[in-house]
Enzyme design. Structure first.
Site, PDB file in Angstrom:
ATOM      1  N   ARG A   1      15.401  42.111  58.682  1.00  0.00           N
ATOM      2  CA  ARG A   1      16.835  41.884  58.929  1.00  0.00           C
ATOM      3  C   ARG A   1      17.299  42.527  60.235  1.00  0.00           C
ATOM      4  NH1 ARG A   1      17.121  43.740  53.339  1.00  0.00           N
ATOM      5  NH2 ARG A   1      17.402  41.989  51.899  1.00  0.00           N
TER       6      ARG A   1
ATOM      7  N   LYS B   1       2.237  47.366  45.421  1.00  0.00           N
ATOM      8  CA  LYS B   1       2.681  47.847  44.118  1.00  0.00           C
ATOM      9  C   LYS B   1       4.104  48.386  44.244  1.00  0.00           C
ATOM     10  CE  LYS B   1       1.307  52.708  43.851  1.00  0.00           C
ATOM     11  NZ  LYS B   1       2.575  53.255  43.409  1.00  0.00           N
TER      12      LYS B   1
ATOM     13  N   HIS C   1      -3.744  50.969  47.522  1.00  0.00           N
ATOM     14  CA  HIS C   1      -4.409  51.619  48.657  1.00  0.00           C
ATOM     15  C   HIS C   1      -5.509  52.583  48.222  1.00  0.00           C
ATOM     16  CE1 HIS C   1      -1.413  54.777  47.715  1.00  0.00           C
ATOM     17  NE2 HIS C   1      -2.281  55.595  48.255  1.00  0.00           N
TER      18      HIS C   1
ATOM     19  N   LYS D   1      -9.995  53.618  49.822  1.00  0.00           N
ATOM     20  CA  LYS D   1     -10.556  54.892  50.251  1.00  0.00           C
ATOM     21  C   LYS D   1     -12.081  54.839  50.177  1.00  0.00           C
ATOM     22  CE  LYS D   1      -6.512  57.560  48.734  1.00  0.00           C
ATOM     23  NZ  LYS D   1      -6.095  58.040  50.052  1.00  0.00           N
TER      24      LYS D   1
ATOM     25  N   HIS E   1      -3.292  53.603  40.026  1.00  0.00           N
ATOM     26  CA  HIS E   1      -4.340  54.411  40.634  1.00  0.00           C
ATOM     27  C   HIS E   1      -5.325  55.003  39.618  1.00  0.00           C
ATOM     28  CE1 HIS E   1      -1.994  53.798  44.115  1.00  0.00           C
ATOM     29  NE2 HIS E   1      -1.212  54.845  44.017  1.00  0.00           N
TER      30      HIS E   1
ATOM     31  N   LYS F   1       3.447  66.050  40.326  1.00  0.00           N
ATOM     32  CA  LYS F   1       4.001  66.501  41.602  1.00  0.00           C
ATOM     33  C   LYS F   1       4.270  67.995  41.552  1.00  0.00           C
ATOM     34  CE  LYS F   1       5.901  62.169  43.315  1.00  0.00           C
ATOM     35  NZ  LYS F   1       4.969  62.174  44.474  1.00  0.00           N
TER      36      LYS F   1
END
Length: 522
Positions: free
Chosen positions: A62, A172, A202, A206, A264, A364
């Site tokens: 945009r 994803k 992703h 790896k 993952h 996390k």
């Protein structure tokens, strides 16, 4: 001795042929993914001469930009985010000359017509029609509408025979639950054939992840003991030290199970546990992954409390610096019940893995950033060395380190020097960087190159997506229905909630505690 990088090919498994020409369109070209990952990856491919002879990139977004503006912004992106930096000015100038930009709204048919006219221009005067790759680097609620508009104007015609010339890459998340994933697949399949759809994860790009299958199936020493007779349990860990950063709005709706487990961690579990494929072709590998997921015992609503643990980080310190509570992060609700940590036990009901638990955890603001797969073998049935107690014998553990410090380590027992016959653990540690040098491509380089070449081995198929949601949905919905009364329940900078330790202790086991990049344990 270091291995000469020329002696190996750092790519996927398939030996597909690179097309002569390709046009890659990036929807969402003004976003973070484009500047941080996609354009730097494409530049590195250009630097290493791994792109087709005729190659162009068309950005679509945009934002109001000219071709020149787009090229200048991408130059800054490559300088900042490419693993090699802006290494070769001549290569950059040549690569930049292939970058174009089209401004348009995602719901505007006229913009797609303009895009089509531009792309059609690349086809003129060519003996071989270019491969067309459309990368959807945009919010997931736009995937289906954009694909439908592409199909409506003839940008992406459905191809059911032969090798698809038109390919669409979808980031994803693939839906937010089983119902939305099925609806997304339905709408995508109305416009495209499955072989045209490349669902990207992703993690699968790896180098160490790709090497899991090579480690298992190219080494006769491992495969005979890769089963319930010798393996006690498997731990798969994806720990992060960062919080939600700028993704608070997304993360507070998603949580750790949607963000990490459904994609993952289940992918890593499949590569670790699946049966040998008949070959390294896309469908052969993906058939075995789907077969494995079908064998995973479902976690029913009433079993969630036994098979899963959740947590949310509170205040604490990361690398000696204080960090905020999750509920104080930007765009996060002050009474949020979103889990930032989860641990689960999965059981696989097949001949190879019956009775072997697979423990998955991710969170996390944990103590250290590490992603690894640890296969812990059973203790020897009889201890012959009387000066050592059985419990002092460290079980053999094979650790596949995904990040950081990619490599493979094997712990085994030896006799230390001295008069007593006792045992002590020793480690054989293989590190990719030491062996191969700093030559590994970024995940997006591998995945983009594979898509351009038409190799979908490292991409996710529609049936796997739905099977993964089928396994995770009961956990997500049970936790949504039963609100936690103890959040936040773990300190930032720790290894997670105490409930997770008790979860393992009930099975007579304990979590690994990687302390540093050499994978020492606490």
């Amino acid at each position: 001795m270091a291995i000469d990088p020329q002696d190996y090919v750092p790519s996927g498994f398939s030996q597909t042929k690179k097309p002569h020409a390709c046009v890659l369109v990036i929807f969402g070209a003004s976003g973070d993914l484009t500047k941080r990952k996609l354009i730097p990856a494409l530049y590195n491919l250009a630097l290493e001469r791994r792109l087709p002879e005729r190659f162009s990139v068309v950005g679509f977004a945009r934002s109001d930009m000219s071709d020149g503006d787009f090229r200048n912004k991408m130059r800054e992106a490559v300088s900042e985010f490419s693993r090699s930096g802006l290494k070769d000015e001549q290569v950059w100038q040549q690569f930049a000359s292939t970058l174009y930009y089209v401004r348009g709204d995602y719901n505007e048919p006229g913009a797609y017509q303009r895009l089509k006219r531009m792309i059609d221009g690349f086809d003129h005067g060519s003996r071989v029609l270019p491969v067309r790759v459309f990368y959807l680097a945009m919010p997931p609620d736009l995937y289906a509408p954009v694909i439908e508009l592409m199909a409506a104007v003839g940008l992406a015609p459905k191809e059911s025979e032969g090798t698809a010339r038109t390919r669409v890459v979808i980031e994803k998340p693939f839906g937010s639950d089983l119902e939305s994933a099925r609806e997304l697949n339905r709408r995508v399949h109305e416009a495209l054939d499955e072989k045209q759809v490349y669902r990207i994860d992703h993690y699968l790009g790896k180098e160490t992840v790709q090497n899991i299958m090579v480690l298992r199936f190219a080494n006769a020493v491992f495969e005979p003991i890769w089963n319930r007779r010798y393996v006690d349990h498997v731990q798969i860990t994806a720990a992060e030290t960062v919080g939600v950063e700028t993704r608070g709005g997304y993360y507070d709706k998603a949580g750790v199970v949607r963000d990490m487990f459904q994609n993952h961690l289940l992918q890593l579990a499949c590569l670790t546990a699946m049966e040998p494929p008949v070959g390294f072709s896309a469908d052969a590998v993906r058939d075995e992954k789907s077969k494995l997921l079908r064998a995973v015992r479902p976690i029913t609503d009433d079993q969630v409390a036994v098979h899963a643990v959740r947590g949310q980080y509170g205040p604490g310190r990361i690398n000696g610096k204080p960090v905020p509570v999750y509920r104080e992060e930007s765009d996060v609700a002050r009474d949020s019940s979103t889990p930032t940590y989860a641990a689960m036990k999965l059981l696989i009901d097949n001949w190879r893995w019956e009775g072997v638990p697979f423990y998955l955890r991710s969170g996390k603001r944990l103590f250290r950033r590490v992603t690894e797969i640890a296969i812990q073998f059973k203790r020897p049935p009889l201890l012959l060395f009387k000066s050592c107690a059985v419990e002092d014998v460290t079980p053999n553990v094979l650790v596949i380190r995904i990040q950081p410090d990619e490599g493979v380590a094997l712990t085994f027992e030896v006799k230390p020097p001295g008069p007593e016959i006792c045992v002590s653990p020793l480690k054989l540690d293989f590190k990719y960087e030491e062996a191969f040098g700093n030559t590994s491509p970024e995940a997006y380089e591998t995945l983009l190159e594979d898509c351009i070449e038409g190799d979908s081995t490292l991409y996710t198929r529609h049936d796997w997506v739905e099977l993964a949601w089928l396994l995770m949905d009961p956990v997500i919905k049970t936790w949504d229905r039963i609100q936690p009364n103890d959040f936040p329940n773990y300190e930032a900078g720790s290894w997670g909630p105490k409930d997770a330790d008790e979860f393992m202790q009930r099975d007579g086991r304990r979590w690994r505690r990687p302390l540093n990049n050499t994978n020492q344990l606490a």
